[in-house]
Design a protein around this motif. Structure first.
Motif, mmCIF file in Angstrom:
data_model
loop_
_atom_site.group_PDB
_atom_site.id
_atom_site.type_symbol
_atom_site.label_atom_id
_atom_site.label_comp_id
_atom_site.label_asym_id
_atom_site.label_seq_id
_atom_site.Cartn_x
_atom_site.Cartn_y
_atom_site.Cartn_z
ATOM 1 N N ARG A 287 0.827 -1.208 0.000
ATOM 2 C CA ARG A 287 0.000 0.000 0.000
ATOM 3 C C ARG A 287 0.864 1.262 0.000
ATOM 4 N NH1 ARG A 287 -3.168 -2.682 3.896
ATOM 5 N NH2 ARG A 287 -2.522 -1.228 5.544
ATOM 6 N N TYR A 288 1.928 1.242 0.833
ATOM 7 C CA TYR A 288 2.837 2.390 0.873
ATOM 8 C C TYR A 288 3.474 2.640 -0.492
ATOM 9 C CZ TYR A 288 2.798 2.455 6.027
ATOM 10 O OH TYR A 288 2.426 2.564 7.351
ATOM 11 N N ILE A 289 3.970 1.569 -1.120
ATOM 12 C CA ILE A 289 4.664 1.710 -2.408
ATOM 13 C C ILE A 289 3.688 2.168 -3.487
ATOM 14 C CG2 ILE A 289 5.921 0.457 -4.214
ATOM 15 C CD1 ILE A 289 6.954 -1.380 -1.896
ATOM 16 N N PHE A 314 11.440 -7.643 0.405
ATOM 17 C CA PHE A 314 10.345 -7.419 -0.544
ATOM 18 C C PHE A 314 10.565 -8.208 -1.830
ATOM 19 C CE2 PHE A 314 7.780 -5.120 -3.650
ATOM 20 C CZ PHE A 314 6.595 -4.936 -2.947
ATOM 21 N N LYS A 315 11.795 -8.209 -2.326
ATOM 22 C CA LYS A 315 12.093 -8.931 -3.568
ATOM 23 C C LYS A 315 11.923 -10.443 -3.382
ATOM 24 C CE LYS A 315 13.736 -9.538 -7.775
ATOM 25 N NZ LYS A 315 15.120 -9.244 -8.157
ATOM 26 N N LYS A 316 12.339 -10.941 -2.226
ATOM 27 C CA LYS A 316 12.223 -12.380 -1.945
ATOM 28 C C LYS A 316 10.762 -12.825 -1.886
ATOM 29 C CE LYS A 316 13.505 -15.895 1.494
ATOM 30 N NZ LYS A 316 14.189 -16.129 2.795
ATOM 31 N N LYS A 317 9.913 -11.995 -1.296
ATOM 32 C CA LYS A 317 8.523 -12.387 -1.092
ATOM 33 C C LYS A 317 7.633 -12.119 -2.304
ATOM 34 C CE LYS A 317 9.144 -13.889 3.052
ATOM 35 N NZ LYS A 317 9.056 -15.352 3.331
ATOM 36 N N THR A 318 7.973 -11.126 -3.124
ATOM 37 C CA THR A 318 7.096 -10.770 -4.248
ATOM 38 C C THR A 318 7.699 -11.085 -5.615
ATOM 39 O OG1 THR A 318 7.960 -8.515 -4.431
ATOM 40 C CG2 THR A 318 6.149 -8.876 -2.875
ATOM 41 N N GLU A 324 9.664 -1.914 -9.566
ATOM 42 C CA GLU A 324 8.869 -2.734 -10.488
ATOM 43 C C GLU A 324 7.422 -2.852 -10.001
ATOM 44 O OE1 GLU A 324 12.412 -5.686 -12.135
ATOM 45 O OE2 GLU A 324 11.268 -6.220 -10.336
ATOM 46 N N PHE A 325 7.260 -3.014 -8.695
ATOM 47 C CA PHE A 325 5.920 -3.126 -8.137
ATOM 48 C C PHE A 325 5.137 -1.819 -8.346
ATOM 49 C CE2 PHE A 325 2.771 -2.698 -4.762
ATOM 50 C CZ PHE A 325 2.101 -3.907 -4.853
#
Length: 331
Positions: A287-289, A314-318, A324-325
């Protein structure tokens, strides 16, 4: 107590003096010998005892096929109906409404049964049925408050309803059988103490049924409520501290162990507390991003002292960087 409930066994069976030697009462009523009945379907032993405020029926069945036992009720009373021993469930059917209430083996129910005709459906095999009916007027001055599962039945009794009703069912285990055995052994014809023991037995069985219902139903509700509280506490902690809090602190806050916290979250949400924490963290970070907050600011909001640690998380989980997100969600 005036005999209001009549098991019309003679309509289907014939009284006899002899019984198979291996067919004896499951629980013995000391005060009176059992009355034996026989037909081509099987055997029944009937024991009964009348007290000032309650009446007991004990029925042992050994049947080759399902039998419908006619019951005539001539007064509006509260009933306990237990099946402490049985190979299959029984059904009490109200012939006026054609509604039947099942009782599974090792379970029981309370009933309000007004005047009318009923049937007890007993399947093949051996079964022991315990019936204890009593004056609903023992509930007065608010003393029924601890027993909410009886409220509707008590109201029906007080209003003189012409409709039968029943409580939720509950377990009938070793403690209940031992209590019934104690009640039956303490009853004696012509003994004034029997009246005291009848009332004592009614109160003890009602209180024990409350324990059984709490163990089976209310504890489930209690744990469900606790799981929701734990879920909300973890979500709130993530909103305030990001990843910067310990799940053990949540357990302390809820006055439960860390193991029980794990059991609650896993049982109702299918995740470990740590997995739930990560899920909330990702939702909040996304939400923040998506709102345009830069990566460093998001990292600090999420409780990370170094933005690089947050970026790796964040990169590991998404599977995406924060940039990019953001681009994917703001095209």
């Amino acid at each position: 107590m005036k005999k209001n409930t009549h098991f019309r066994l003679s309509q289907r069976f014939q009284k006899v003096d002899d019984m198979p030697p291996d067919f004896i009462p499951y629980l013995k009523l000391a005060a009176v010998p059992p009355i034996a009945y026989r037909s081509n379907v099987g055997y029944i032993l009937h024991q009964q005892f009348d007290g000032l405020v309650g009446f007991i029926n004990c029925l042992d069945f050994d049947l080759k096929a399902t039998e419908r036992i006619p019951i005539e009720i001539k007064g509006n009373d509260m009933h306990m109906l237990y099946l402490p021993e049985g190979e299959q469930g029984i059904v009490l059917s109200d012939k006026k409404t054609h509604v039947g209430q099942a009782i599974a083996p090792q379970r029981g129910r309370f009933f309000y049964l007004p005047e009318g005709d009923y049937e007890l459906w007993v399947p093949s095999g051996r079964h022991f049925v315990f019936n204890f009916y009593f004056r609903g007027s023992i509930f007065r001055d608010g003393n029924e408050k601890p027993f909410p599962y009886l409220y509707d039945l008590i109201a029906d009794f007080r209003n003189g309803s012409d409709q039968s009703s029943s409580s939720i069912d509950f377990k009938v285990g070793n403690r209940t059988c031992l209590l019934i055995k104690t009640i039956l052994s303490n009853l004696k014809r012509g003994d004034l103490d029997s009246e005291v023991n009848i009332l004592w037995g009614i109160k003890k069985l009602i209180k024990l049924s409350k324990e059984k219902i709490f163990e089976e139903y209310d504890k489930i509700s209690e744990s469900h409520l606790k799981s929701k509280e734990a879920y909300a506490s973890i979500k709130q902690a993530v909103a305030e501290y990001g990843q910067g809090f310990k799940l053990s602190d949540i357990a302390v806050q809820l006055n439960i162990s860390k193991d029980y916290l794990h059991l609650l979250i896993h049982s109702y949400y299918g995740l470990s507390p740590q997995e739930l924490k990560i899920e909330f963290m990702l939702d909040l970070a996304k939400r923040y991003i998506a709102d345009g907050m830069n990566t460093d600011a998001v990292a600090y909001e999420m409780g990370y002292s170094a933005p690089s640690s947050f970026v790796r998380f964040f990169k590991k989980k998404t599977g995406m960087t924060t940039t990019e997100f953001f681009k994917r969600n703001n095209q």
